[in-house]
Motif scaffolding. Structure first.
Motif, PDB file in Angstrom:
ATOM      1  N   PRO A  85       0.806  -1.245   0.000  1.00 24.97           N
ATOM      2  CA  PRO A  85       0.000   0.000   0.000  1.00 24.97           C
ATOM      3  C   PRO A  85       0.825   1.275   0.000  1.00 24.97           C
ATOM      4  CG  PRO A  85      -0.911  -1.587   1.526  1.00 24.97           C
ATOM      5  CD  PRO A  85       0.401  -2.161   1.068  1.00 24.97           C
ATOM      6  N   ASP A  86       2.032   1.223   0.578  1.00 23.25           N
ATOM      7  CA  ASP A  86       2.851   2.436   0.587  1.00 23.25           C
ATOM      8  C   ASP A  86       3.242   2.865  -0.816  1.00 23.25           C
ATOM      9  OD1 ASP A  86       2.680   2.449   3.306  1.00 23.25           O
ATOM     10  OD2 ASP A  86       4.635   1.497   3.660  1.00 23.25           O
ATOM     11  N   LYS A  87       3.264   1.947  -1.748  1.00 16.97           N
ATOM     12  CA  LYS A  87       3.617   2.267  -3.134  1.00 16.97           C
ATOM     13  C   LYS A  87       2.390   2.537  -3.993  1.00 16.97           C
ATOM     14  CE  LYS A  87       7.936  -0.347  -3.172  1.00 16.97           C
ATOM     15  NZ  LYS A  87       8.748  -1.366  -3.880  1.00 16.97           N
ATOM     16  N   ARG A  88       1.229   2.460  -3.380  1.00 17.56           N
ATOM     17  CA  ARG A  88      -0.018   2.641  -4.150  1.00 17.56           C
ATOM     18  C   ARG A  88      -0.966   3.555  -3.363  1.00 17.56           C
ATOM     19  NH1 ARG A  88      -1.785  -3.415  -4.520  1.00 17.56           N
ATOM     20  NH2 ARG A  88      -3.470  -2.596  -5.827  1.00 17.56           N
ATOM     21  N   ARG A  89      -0.442   4.687  -2.956  1.00 18.11           N
ATOM     22  CA  ARG A  89      -1.203   5.598  -2.103  1.00 18.11           C
ATOM     23  C   ARG A  89      -2.462   6.124  -2.788  1.00 18.11           C
ATOM     24  NH1 ARG A  89       1.786   6.936   2.337  1.00 18.11           N
ATOM     25  NH2 ARG A  89       4.034   6.480   2.250  1.00 18.11           N
ATOM     26  N   ASP A  90      -2.461   6.169  -4.098  1.00 21.04           N
ATOM     27  CA  ASP A  90      -3.635   6.694  -4.808  1.00 21.04           C
ATOM     28  C   ASP A  90      -4.671   5.615  -5.118  1.00 21.04           C
ATOM     29  OD1 ASP A  90      -2.420   9.150  -4.805  1.00 21.04           O
ATOM     30  OD2 ASP A  90      -1.474   8.862  -6.774  1.00 21.04           O
ATOM     31  N   ASP A  91      -4.354   4.350  -4.752  1.00 26.26           N
ATOM     32  CA  ASP A  91      -5.282   3.235  -5.041  1.00 26.26           C
ATOM     33  C   ASP A  91      -6.085   2.922  -3.787  1.00 26.26           C
ATOM     34  OD1 ASP A  91      -6.625   0.977  -5.800  1.00 26.26           O
ATOM     35  OD2 ASP A  91      -4.854  -0.153  -6.459  1.00 26.26           O
ATOM     36  N   PRO A  92      -7.409   3.175  -3.792  1.00 28.35           N
ATOM     37  CA  PRO A  92      -8.214   2.902  -2.601  1.00 28.35           C
ATOM     38  C   PRO A  92      -8.338   1.404  -2.287  1.00 28.35           C
ATOM     39  CG  PRO A  92      -9.619   3.518  -4.442  1.00 28.35           C
ATOM     40  CD  PRO A  92      -8.212   3.760  -4.889  1.00 28.35           C
ATOM     41  N   ASN A  93      -8.042   0.546  -3.253  1.00 29.09           N
ATOM     42  CA  ASN A  93      -8.150  -0.894  -3.039  1.00 29.09           C
ATOM     43  C   ASN A  93      -6.811  -1.544  -2.712  1.00 29.09           C
ATOM     44  OD1 ASN A  93     -10.935  -0.881  -3.736  1.00 29.09           O
ATOM     45  ND2 ASN A  93     -10.367  -0.835  -5.912  1.00 29.09           N
ATOM     46  N   ALA A  94      -5.780  -0.722  -2.515  1.00 29.11           N
ATOM     47  CA  ALA A  94      -4.447  -1.273  -2.309  1.00 29.11           C
ATOM     48  C   ALA A  94      -4.374  -2.106  -1.034  1.00 29.11           C
ATOM     49  CB  ALA A  94      -3.421  -0.139  -2.272  1.00 29.11           C
ATOM     50  N   THR A  95      -4.958  -1.621   0.067  1.00 34.00           N
ATOM     51  CA  THR A  95      -4.871  -2.332   1.350  1.00 34.00           C
ATOM     52  C   THR A  95      -5.593  -3.674   1.267  1.00 34.00           C
ATOM     53  OG1 THR A  95      -4.760  -0.235   2.578  1.00 34.00           O
ATOM     54  CG2 THR A  95      -5.417  -2.209   3.799  1.00 34.00           C
ATOM     55  N   ALA A  96      -6.813  -3.678   0.697  1.00 29.15           N
ATOM     56  CA  ALA A  96      -7.565  -4.922   0.577  1.00 29.15           C
ATOM     57  C   ALA A  96      -6.839  -5.916  -0.319  1.00 29.15           C
ATOM     58  CB  ALA A  96      -8.962  -4.640   0.030  1.00 29.15           C
ATOM     59  N   ASP A  97      -6.230  -5.434  -1.373  1.00 33.58           N
ATOM     60  CA  ASP A  97      -5.487  -6.312  -2.280  1.00 33.58           C
ATOM     61  C   ASP A  97      -4.273  -6.919  -1.584  1.00 33.58           C
ATOM     62  OD1 ASP A  97      -4.797  -7.349  -5.021  1.00 33.58           O
ATOM     63  OD2 ASP A  97      -3.061  -6.048  -4.703  1.00 33.58           O
ATOM     64  N   PHE A  98      -3.586  -6.098  -0.771  1.00 34.12           N
ATOM     65  CA  PHE A  98      -2.410  -6.609  -0.073  1.00 34.12           C
ATOM     66  C   PHE A  98      -2.807  -7.651   0.986  1.00 34.12           C
ATOM     67  CE2 PHE A  98       1.081  -6.421   3.011  1.00 34.12           C
ATOM     68  CZ  PHE A  98       2.166  -6.588   2.157  1.00 34.12           C
ATOM     69  N   GLN A  99      -3.940  -7.411   1.644  1.00 31.71           N
ATOM     70  CA  GLN A  99      -4.426  -8.377   2.632  1.00 31.71           C
ATOM     71  C   GLN A  99      -4.807  -9.701   1.960  1.00 31.71           C
ATOM     72  OE1 GLN A  99      -7.629  -6.242   4.483  1.00 31.71           O
ATOM     73  NE2 GLN A  99      -6.279  -5.143   5.942  1.00 31.71           N
ATOM     74  N   ARG A 100      -5.415  -9.622   0.779  1.00 33.73           N
ATOM     75  CA  ARG A 100      -5.758 -10.842   0.048  1.00 33.73           C
ATOM     76  C   ARG A 100      -4.491 -11.581  -0.359  1.00 33.73           C
ATOM     77  NH1 ARG A 100      -8.238  -8.682  -3.775  1.00 33.73           N
ATOM     78  NH2 ARG A 100     -10.313  -8.678  -2.813  1.00 33.73           N
ATOM     79  N   LEU A 101      -3.463 -10.857  -0.742  1.00 35.74           N
ATOM     80  CA  LEU A 101      -2.183 -11.458  -1.097  1.00 35.74           C
ATOM     81  C   LEU A 101      -1.587 -12.226   0.083  1.00 35.74           C
ATOM     82  CD1 LEU A 101       0.212 -11.731  -3.122  1.00 35.74           C
ATOM     83  CD2 LEU A 101       1.108  -9.600  -2.159  1.00 35.74           C
TER      84      LEU A 101
END
Length: 297
Positions: free
Chosen positions: A46-62
């Motif tokens: 998520p730190d590299k995708r600050r403009d992506d609102p789905n970054a945190t959820a995607d990282f958690q799924r990963l």
């Protein structure tokens, strides 16, 4: 994550880690899975995708997918579920093919029914056999009528349209020992009278050649009258040199009926005379064979 939740049922955890799925995914080692996770976690943090609102959820799924695939027991269960999905998809595809085939067959039968044609293959075969039997019966009846209608003194007309080789006007009959029956595979047009005369002249003088008119497209026949018995016998003995022609002596008793001085103009004149009995017997045989096939069908 002790167990997979209901929300994970549709997730392919191999694809989450950008790994091949299916049988190939099931064969991956733990080291390969860990390497893929490290790569993806750096790219998708998520730190590299600050403009992506789905970054945190995607990282958690990963992270969740990585955790499941590292657990051997959970991974076996997941692999089994993936295998079940593939088999179900294959069955659905096969069912779809069968369904489309059934619809196509139904439409074909409906078109045939609308056109008044039988749809059952056995019914089609029976109809065809019945038609053949009717054709043979009609052919036989035509031959019978033709034979009865032909004048008794009129023989088969010469292929040249004259009295070539015919009996003299005093009614003298031709010696049957000089008469040959010739047949071949193919229509009557395969051999002309002139061609047959030329072939048989190497055995002696040829008095007459009569091409029999037949409806069959697979067999032709003719009567050849040689000048002498010796010439006829020579032709029979050397019949192999005439291949593919079949040569045989006339079997009927008596000789070839004397020919009228005038050519008979009716259609029947080409089928009467020597050899007609063989032709009639052949038609009878064809009719009997057709009736047997009809009964067996």
């Amino acid at each position: 994550m002790a167990a997979m939740g209901q929300e994970d049922d549709d997730i392919d955890h191999y694809e989450v880690l950008c790994l091949p799925s299916g049988e190939e995914g099931a064969a991956l080692t733990i080291e390969q899975i860990e390497k893929a996770y490290r790569t993806q976690s750096r790219l998708r943090h998520p730190d590299k995708r600050r403009d992506d609102p789905n970054a945190t959820a995607d990282f958690q799924r990963l992270a969740s997918s990585y955790k499941l695939l590292r657990d051997e027991s959970l991974r076996r269960q997941f692999d089994a579920r993936l295998r079940g999905r593939r088999e179900a998809a294959a069955r659905a595809a096969a069912a779809g093919v069968k369904r489309r085939k059934a619809v196509s067959d139904l439409e074909e039968r409906e078109r045939a029914a609308a056109a008044g044609q039988p749809t059952n293959p056995e019914e089609l075969a029976k109809r065809e056999m019945k038609q053949k039997a009717a054709d043979i019966e009609r052919e036989l009846e035509e031959f019978r009528s033709a034979k009865q209608a032909a004048p008794s003194g009129a023989g088969a007309t010469s292929a040249y349209g004259d009295k070539k080789g015919g009996a003299s006007q005093d009614g003298v009959k031709t010696d049957k020992g000089k008469i040959l029956k010739v047949s071949w595979d193919g229509s009557a047009d395969s051999y002309t009278a002139a061609k047959l005369e030329k072939l048989f002249q190497k055995f002696g003088e040829v008095e007459d050649v009569v091409i029999k008119t037949r409806k069959s497209r697979s067999k032709g026949s003719a009567i050849v009258v040689m000048g002498t018995k010796e010439a006829a016998l020579l032709a029979i003995q050397n019949h192999f040199s005439l291949f593919p022609l079949n040569v045989a002596p006339v079997q009927e008793s008596g000789g070839l009926p004397a020919r009228s001085t005038q050519a008979h103009e009716s259609r029947t004149s080409n089928i009467d005379g020597a050899g007609f009995s063989d032709l009639e017997a052949s038609v009878f045989r064809k009719l009997q064979e057709a009736q047997k096939r009809k009964q067996c069908g």
